[in-house]
Design an enzyme around this catalytic site. Structure first.
Site, short mmCIF file in Angstrom:
data_model
loop_
_atom_site.label_atom_id
_atom_site.label_comp_id
_atom_site.label_asym_id
_atom_site.label_seq_id
_atom_site.Cartn_x
_atom_site.Cartn_y
_atom_site.Cartn_z
N LYS A 104 -4.93 -0.86 9.88
CA LYS A 104 -4.03 -1.77 9.35
C LYS A 104 -3.29 -2.61 10.16
O LYS A 104 -2.49 -2.13 11.15
CB LYS A 104 -2.84 -0.60 8.65
CG LYS A 104 -1.79 -1.49 7.78
CD LYS A 104 -1.09 -0.30 6.96
CE LYS A 104 -0.07 -0.72 6.18
NZ LYS A 104 0.92 -1.68 6.94
N LEU A 140 1.01 -1.27 0.07
CA LEU A 140 0.04 0.14 -0.13
C LEU A 140 0.79 1.23 -0.07
O LEU A 140 1.80 1.38 0.57
CB LEU A 140 -0.82 0.00 1.31
CG LEU A 140 -1.75 -1.01 1.38
CD1 LEU A 140 -2.62 -0.98 2.67
CD2 LEU A 140 -3.23 -0.59 0.29
N CYS A 146 36.68 1.91 -6.07
CA CYS A 146 36.18 2.02 -4.87
C CYS A 146 35.54 0.88 -4.29
O CYS A 146 34.47 0.40 -4.73
CB CYS A 146 35.17 3.15 -4.70
SG CYS A 146 34.27 3.56 -2.86
S1 IVH Z 1 -5.00 -4.18 1.91
C1 IVH Z 1 -3.49 -4.39 -2.89
N1 IVH Z 1 -5.89 -3.83 4.33
O1 IVH Z 1 -0.51 -3.91 4.74
C2 IVH Z 1 -3.23 -4.35 -1.18
N2 IVH Z 1 -3.51 -4.44 3.82
O2 IVH Z 1 1.50 -2.06 3.60
C3 IVH Z 1 -4.26 -4.70 -0.35
N3 IVH Z 1 -2.24 -4.83 5.83
O3 IVH Z 1 0.57 -5.98 2.15
C4 IVH Z 1 -3.69 -4.52 1.25
N4 IVH Z 1 -3.73 -4.38 7.39
O4 IVH Z 1 0.06 -7.05 4.47
C5 IVH Z 1 -4.77 -4.22 3.52
N5 IVH Z 1 -6.74 -4.02 6.61
C6 IVH Z 1 -5.72 -3.86 5.54
C7 IVH Z 1 -4.24 -4.28 6.02
C8 IVH Z 1 -3.34 -4.55 5.25
C9 IVH Z 1 -2.65 -4.66 7.12
C10 IVH Z 1 -0.77 -5.24 5.38
C11 IVH Z 1 -1.05 -5.83 4.29
C12 IVH Z 1 -0.21 -5.15 3.06
C13 IVH Z 1 0.58 -4.10 3.97
C14 IVH Z 1 0.85 -3.01 2.92
#
Ligand code: IVH
Length: 705
Positions: free
Chosen positions: A127, A92, A452
């Site tokens: 998240k 993300l 280097c």
């Molecule tokens: S959506 C297309 N929802 O955050 C990507 N990700 O920084 C869809 N994650 O790889 C990801 N909570 O492992 C999504 N509520 C949530 C999440 C989440 C944790 C993690 C996931 C992702 C990472 C990205």
């Protein structure tokens, strides 16, 4: 077994005893962790471990690659089968403040061409700070679980996932093919209890719940995972044989109906105010949730719009993570050291008195560049109120997400007496070549090039990195070892290792951590990578400004190494058709193009590239799967105003159909799509006799009218 005094051991005896100890401890671990049936007492176990450590301390160069001192308990998990994801697992983009969230919304509206009155709803949910997992169900039965890995290929952890209570083995009423994606995590209470148990058993404790969850899921022996209290929240999906719903919110509700845990703090938000209000609410509950979260994820609710928005190279356009502010801590800056990177950049690093920031011990922080240390930004404006950073200073450090810790502030009242302003070196600390700072560049760079050692080693490390050649068994550590032993000085040498080894580098198998088998495995892994896709080769060269996405773009555009190489060579004068066509690639700007042609024109660098290429079979770039696409391989130019979609969307769609989108009309243009207001480009196309369509004609052509 009698135990001779360590000081009387010969090297051979020490090596043999370390081998015996490694074996005995591995057996004891297996008995304890995997069979739940300890064969020796805890005291005996501790004694073996202590003896092992004492011998390692006396003979550090004999420490084994599989040293028991470095192990959690059982076999390290390097033996998972690989799984190619049917739909890539992406990450993300981040927003760090409300302004970023606003920009995210604006960019979506703009991309979709939504008017000011059109509504646009988002879901907002925590998240979770764990690791992502993709669960594949066929006919309602769990058939595969895979970690994210590099997004394209993950590890098969099916047996481990089956031990997690939150993960249903069977579903009723699910689509025939359903890939559920979500986060594996560990609660605070379970994490504490696990660490207590580990400590009592003399095992390794984990720095935070995320590491504990990852370490527990990625166990080769699933019975260990079974004993670890892992949980799972579903928040998305991969391949589907039929849609789950029309909206993100309903799709998540459907996953909950199917028996998955979904996060109870998921809300539907219809305005920016709603989103921020929900963010604040989640932030307020953060400390009492009982598990780690590091932000709030916003996702466009309408799945049809998600589809239109699509993805950038590694992140979706339709979602963003709004991160919580970083945690802060004060500590002493003991020393400023200069690291020299792959492109010669001199990067100052703060060596800190270790301090815990957000559950992780931090002992280094980046200081960016000399202006930053002096208290100025790139434009010469004051930062930190103009306070400079000196060795011995009391500094405030912070971590934001996975990024390298940074220095936020300096407490001048605690500055040691006599602390002098830091003088940034003008000679490379590694090779003593002059380090110069070009006009407009914030960074000072070593001019030593491949002479280097730091640049050479960093280039090699980049070369073997995961997105580049990704050679199993040849990581940063091995590269450093081989370089300092004089076995490899440049990438081509990697492919000559085996021949040289055959002619007398018998030492490899006698070296610390290497045996006949591991040496042969390494040679095989190197052989496996002799045939390699074009995009990876371009990226692996480590040319400034040419990242992974750009490398793939170049590969798709030129198709083959020969075409790429001759184009970049011909463009050396930075004018003429080859130069123009390089700049014509949408996504390649002056800076990148200049870096490319400069690298290829530089004699020693070019020779090194040629030596490498002579070792390889470079695969032509795969064109996107565009069977039946009427525009595959064609060069398309958009001009004038588009009314049914924005320029960005039109471009993304054309590219998805295998077309190359260019910014200017030339003899190579196959098709011009001209909206109202088209000017010189339409005229030029007419002169050149190039087919021209209006927007409706274009939509009809691509079957989207
Ligand atoms: S959506 C297309 N929802 O955050 C990507 N990700 O920084 C869809 N994650 O790889 C990801 N909570 O492992 C999504 N509520 C949530 C999440 C989440 C944790 C993690 C996931 C992702 C990472 C990205």
């Amino acid at each position: 077994m009698s135990k001779p005094d360590i000081s009387t051991l010969s090297e051979d005896e020490a090596r043999a005893e370390l081998e015996r100890l490694a074996k005995a401890l591995a057996e004891a671990n297996a008995a304890y962790h995997q069979k739940d049936a300890p064969e020796i007492s805890d005291a005996e176990y501790d004694a073996l471990k202590l003896r092992n450590e004492a011998i390692e301390a006396a003979f550090p160069h004999l420490k084994r690659a599989d040293s028991p001192s470095d192990q959690v308990g059982a076999t390290p998990s390097d033996g998972f089968a690989k799984v190619t994801h049917a739909v890539r697992m992406l990450s993300l983009g981040n927003a760090f403040d409300e302004e970023d969230v606003e920009a995210f919304k604006t960019s979506i509206r703009k991309y979709l061409g939504l008017g000011p009155d059109a509504s646009l709803a988002f879901t907002a949910e925590p998240k979770i700070d764990g690791l992502s997992l993709s669960l594949r169900y066929e006919q309602g039965v769990l058939v595969q679980a895979a970690t994210r890995g590099d997004g394209a290929v993950g590890e098969n952890v099916t047996a481990n996932a089956r031990t997690i209570d939150d993960i249903p083995q069977e579903l009723s009423g699910a689509p025939e093919v359903l890939e559920v994606r979500g986060e594996v995590y560990m609660s605070h209470a379970d994490f504490q209890a696990l660490n207590d148990r580990q400590a009592q058993a003399g095992g390794k404790t984990f720095a935070n719940p995320r590491n504990a969850a990852a370490g527990s899921l990625r166990q080769l022996d699933a019975s260990i995972t079974r004993g670890r209290p892992l949980r799972f929240f579903a928040y998305g999906w991969g391949e589907l044989s039929e849609d789950l719903a029309q909206t993100q919110y309903d799709a998540i509700a459907r996953l909950a109906d199917l028996g998955f845990q979904t996060n109870p703090l998921t809300r539907l938000c219809s305005s920016a105010d709603d989103m921020i209000a929900h963010y604040r609410q989640i932030e307020a509950q953060r400390a009492t949730l009982g598990y780690d979260i590091d932000g709030v994820v916003y996702k466009v609710n309408d799945l049809a719009l998600q589809g239109r928005l699509g993805f950038r190279s590694t992140t979706p356009r339709w979602a963003i993570a709004h991160k919580f502010p970083a945690e802060l801590a004060w500590t002493r800056l003991e020393k400023i050291e200069i690291q020299v990177g792959r492109t010669g950049a001199l990067s100052p690093v703060a060596r800190l008195t270790p301090v815990t920031v957000g559950g992780v011990v931090v002992s280094n922080a980046t200081l960016h560049n000399e202006d930053y240390i002096a208290g100025r930004d790139a434009k010469g404006n004051e930062i930190r109120g103009g306070k400079d950073i000196r060795e011995g200073d009391w500094v405030q450090v912070y971590r934001a997400g996975d990024v390298i810790p940074k220095v936020a502030d300096v407490d001048l009242s605690k500055r040691p007496e006599g602390a002098a302003p830091y003088v940034f070196p003008t000679l490379c600390p590694e090779c003593q070549s002059e380090a110069i700072r070009e006009e407009g560049d914030a960074v000072r760079r070593c001019t030593g090039g491949l002479i280097c050692p730091a640049q050479a080693v960093e280039k090699l490390k980049h070369f073997v990195s995961r997105q580049a050649f990704d050679i199993e068994g040849l990581g940063a550590k091995q590269v450093e070892q081989f370089y300092s032993d004089g076995w490899i000085a440049e990438p081509a040498d990697i492919f000559l290792l085996k021949d040289r080894y055959g002619q007398g580098l018998q030492q490899l198998k006698n070296r610390e951590g290497w045996g006949e088998k591991s040496a042969n495995n390494l040679f095989q892994a190197i052989e496996d990578k002799r045939t390699i896709p074009l995009g990876r080769v371009i990226f692996a060269l480590g040319i400034r400004h040419v990242g992974e996405a750009a490398s793939n773009l170049l590969a798709r555009n030129y198709g083959s190494w020969d075409a790429f190489e001759s184009a970049v060579t011909e463009a050396a004068g930075r004018e003429g058709p080859a130069w123009d066509s390089l700049l014509n690639i949408d996504g390649v700007g002056e800076v990148m193009a200049t870096a490319l042609v400069t690298a290829f024109a530089q004699e020693s660098e070019r020779a090194s590239i040629d030596r490498l290429v002579a070792q390889l079979t470079i695969e032509d770039a795969a064109q996107p799967d565009t069977e039946g696409s009427p525009v595959a391989g064609k060069t398309v130019v958009f001009t004038g105003t588009l009314e049914k979609m924005t320029r960005a969307e039109a471009k993304a769609r054309a590219e998805a159909l295998g077309a190359k989108v260019s910014g200017s009309v030339s003899a190579k243009t196959d098709l011009l799509v001209a909206g109202p207001g088209a000017g010189s480009k339409a005229k030029k196309a007419a002169e050149l006799g190039i087919e021209t369509l209006d927007e409706d004609g274009w939509l009809e052509l691509i079957g989207a009218a």
